[in-house]
Write a protein that holds these residues in place. Structure first.
Motif, PDB file in Angstrom:
ATOM      1  N   ARG A   1      29.108 -29.716 -27.495  1.00 35.94           N
ATOM      2  CA  ARG A   1      30.013 -30.567 -28.448  1.00 35.94           C
ATOM      3  C   ARG A   1      29.748 -29.387 -29.128  1.00 35.94           C
ATOM      4  O   ARG A   1      28.812 -28.682 -29.598  1.00 35.94           O
ATOM      5  CB  ARG A   1      30.269 -31.482 -29.332  1.00 35.94           C
ATOM      6  CG  ARG A   1      30.519 -32.657 -28.205  1.00 35.94           C
ATOM      7  CD  ARG A   1      30.417 -33.875 -29.335  1.00 35.94           C
ATOM      8  NE  ARG A   1      31.812 -33.997 -30.433  1.00 35.94           N
ATOM      9  CZ  ARG A   1      32.122 -34.169 -30.125  1.00 35.94           C
ATOM     10  NH1 ARG A   1      32.797 -34.971 -29.219  1.00 35.94           N
ATOM     11  NH2 ARG A   1      32.764 -34.401 -31.173  1.00 35.94           N
ATOM     12  N   MET A   2      30.699 -28.297 -29.396  1.00 38.99           N
ATOM     13  CA  MET A   2      30.418 -26.980 -30.701  1.00 38.99           C
ATOM     14  C   MET A   2      32.030 -26.839 -31.635  1.00 38.99           C
ATOM     15  O   MET A   2      33.237 -27.562 -30.718  1.00 38.99           O
ATOM     16  CB  MET A   2      30.211 -25.942 -30.176  1.00 38.99           C
ATOM     17  CG  MET A   2      31.305 -25.785 -28.369  1.00 38.99           C
ATOM     18  SD  MET A   2      30.935 -23.903 -28.467  1.00 38.99           S
ATOM     19  CE  MET A   2      28.971 -24.469 -27.664  1.00 38.99           C
ATOM     20  N   PHE A   3      32.158 -26.092 -32.270  1.00 34.69           N
ATOM     21  CA  PHE A   3      33.336 -26.348 -33.371  1.00 34.69           C
ATOM     22  C   PHE A   3      34.260 -25.273 -32.562  1.00 34.69           C
ATOM     23  O   PHE A   3      34.295 -24.314 -31.864  1.00 34.69           O
ATOM     24  CB  PHE A   3      32.904 -24.992 -34.481  1.00 34.69           C
ATOM     25  CG  PHE A   3      34.190 -25.035 -34.858  1.00 34.69           C
ATOM     26  CD1 PHE A   3      34.980 -25.600 -35.648  1.00 34.69           C
ATOM     27  CD2 PHE A   3      34.465 -23.562 -35.131  1.00 34.69           C
ATOM     28  CE1 PHE A   3      35.986 -25.953 -36.428  1.00 34.69           C
ATOM     29  CE2 PHE A   3      35.860 -23.394 -36.289  1.00 34.69           C
ATOM     30  CZ  PHE A   3      36.274 -24.679 -36.885  1.00 34.69           C
TER      31      PHE A   3
ATOM     32  N   SER B   1      34.540 -30.707 -34.257  1.00 32.41           N
ATOM     33  CA  SER B   1      33.581 -30.578 -32.861  1.00 32.41           C
ATOM     34  C   SER B   1      34.217 -31.029 -31.708  1.00 32.41           C
ATOM     35  O   SER B   1      34.299 -32.427 -31.493  1.00 32.41           O
ATOM     36  CB  SER B   1      31.888 -30.801 -33.399  1.00 32.41           C
ATOM     37  OG  SER B   1      31.160 -31.126 -32.097  1.00 32.41           O
ATOM     38  N   PHE B   2      34.102 -30.189 -30.244  1.00 39.42           N
ATOM     39  CA  PHE B   2      34.564 -30.473 -29.323  1.00 39.42           C
ATOM     40  C   PHE B   2      33.825 -30.302 -28.425  1.00 39.42           C
ATOM     41  O   PHE B   2      33.480 -29.092 -27.998  1.00 39.42           O
ATOM     42  CB  PHE B   2      36.032 -29.770 -29.125  1.00 39.42           C
ATOM     43  CG  PHE B   2      37.495 -30.198 -30.047  1.00 39.42           C
ATOM     44  CD1 PHE B   2      37.229 -31.953 -30.681  1.00 39.42           C
ATOM     45  CD2 PHE B   2      37.343 -29.428 -31.097  1.00 39.42           C
ATOM     46  CE1 PHE B   2      38.479 -32.840 -31.572  1.00 39.42           C
ATOM     47  CE2 PHE B   2      38.650 -29.819 -32.274  1.00 39.42           C
ATOM     48  CZ  PHE B   2      38.461 -31.540 -32.338  1.00 39.42           C
ATOM     49  N   SER B   3      33.984 -30.958 -26.814  1.00 37.64           N
ATOM     50  CA  SER B   3      33.025 -30.581 -26.096  1.00 37.64           C
ATOM     51  C   SER B   3      34.053 -30.109 -24.311  1.00 37.64           C
ATOM     52  O   SER B   3      33.950 -28.856 -24.369  1.00 37.64           O
ATOM     53  CB  SER B   3      32.595 -31.632 -25.159  1.00 37.64           C
ATOM     54  OG  SER B   3      34.007 -32.924 -24.449  1.00 37.64           O
ATOM     55  N   SER B   4      35.508 -29.755 -24.878  1.00 37.26           N
ATOM     56  CA  SER B   4      36.115 -29.608 -23.731  1.00 37.26           C
ATOM     57  C   SER B   4      37.018 -28.431 -24.464  1.00 37.26           C
ATOM     58  O   SER B   4      37.699 -27.416 -23.813  1.00 37.26           O
ATOM     59  CB  SER B   4      36.317 -30.026 -22.248  1.00 37.26           C
ATOM     60  OG  SER B   4      37.188 -31.017 -23.177  1.00 37.26           O
TER      61      SER B   4
ATOM     62  N   VAL C   1      36.008 -20.367 -30.696  1.00 40.58           N
ATOM     63  CA  VAL C   1      35.196 -21.448 -30.348  1.00 40.58           C
ATOM     64  C   VAL C   1      33.576 -20.686 -30.339  1.00 40.58           C
ATOM     65  O   VAL C   1      33.205 -19.478 -30.528  1.00 40.58           O
ATOM     66  CB  VAL C   1      35.002 -21.183 -28.801  1.00 40.58           C
ATOM     67  CG1 VAL C   1      33.863 -21.579 -27.632  1.00 40.58           C
ATOM     68  CG2 VAL C   1      36.157 -21.179 -28.030  1.00 40.58           C
ATOM     69  N   ASP C   2      32.869 -22.545 -31.305  1.00 35.00           N
ATOM     70  CA  ASP C   2      31.940 -21.120 -32.471  1.00 35.00           C
ATOM     71  C   ASP C   2      31.800 -20.814 -32.709  1.00 35.00           C
ATOM     72  O   ASP C   2      32.634 -20.286 -33.929  1.00 35.00           O
ATOM     73  CB  ASP C   2      31.382 -20.958 -30.481  1.00 35.00           C
ATOM     74  CG  ASP C   2      29.553 -21.113 -31.288  1.00 35.00           C
ATOM     75  OD1 ASP C   2      28.778 -21.179 -32.580  1.00 35.00           O
ATOM     76  OD2 ASP C   2      28.216 -20.341 -30.580  1.00 35.00           O
TER      77      ASP C   2
END
Length: 150
Positions: free
Chosen positions: A90-92, A112-115, A138-139
């Protein structure tokens, strides 16, 4: 046990084995193209078709995500979704959809999402817009585009 009962038990066991094997084969089959990582995969829903997309690249110029902009003739709404190229930790992430000139009311999904982030929807008939504006993060990596102008 009599002979009839033995045959029924054997037939039942064979049927169960076939069903179990069939379920195993079905569950281990490779994922279809409909669930390809980094692809749009219809995330906006039925009836939406992709009109444009924008890639998000990291400092090494590697594509780490794509913002897809889709449209539905039925709902007359635009949709945006940001999909990571390689889902994982998970990231921003953030996806934004607005009109240009700005409506002052952008549609946004972040966290914060993984996909993927989104989908977000915008009915552009409510605005005197000449173009759409969409962006993705993404990040720490960001990209923004203004396009699909009338």
């Amino acid at each position: 046990m009599n002979m009839k009962s033995t045959r029924r038990t054997a037939a039942t066991a064979a049927t169960l084995a076939a069903l179990t094997l069939g379920g195993t084969l079905a569950s281990t089959a490779p994922a279809s193209a409909a669930t390809t990582a980094g692809a749009y995969n219809g995330k906006c829903g039925a009836g939406y078709y992709v009109q444009d997309w924008t890639e998000i690249r990291d400092s090494a110029r590697k594509i780490i995500g794509t913002v897809y902009v889709a449209y539905s003739r039925e709902t007359q709404q635009h949709c945006a979704v940001l999909v990571r190229t390689n889902p994982g930790t998970r990231m921003f992430m953030e996806v934004t959809l607005d009109t240009a000139p700005s409506s002052g009311k952008p549609e946004r999904d972040y966290g914060s999402f993984s996909s993927y982030a989104g989908p977000v929807y915008l009915d552009t008939s409510d605005f005197n817009a000449q173009c759409l504006e969409w962006s993705g993060t993404v990040d720490i990596y960001y990209n923004s585009v203004q396009g699909l102008c009338s």
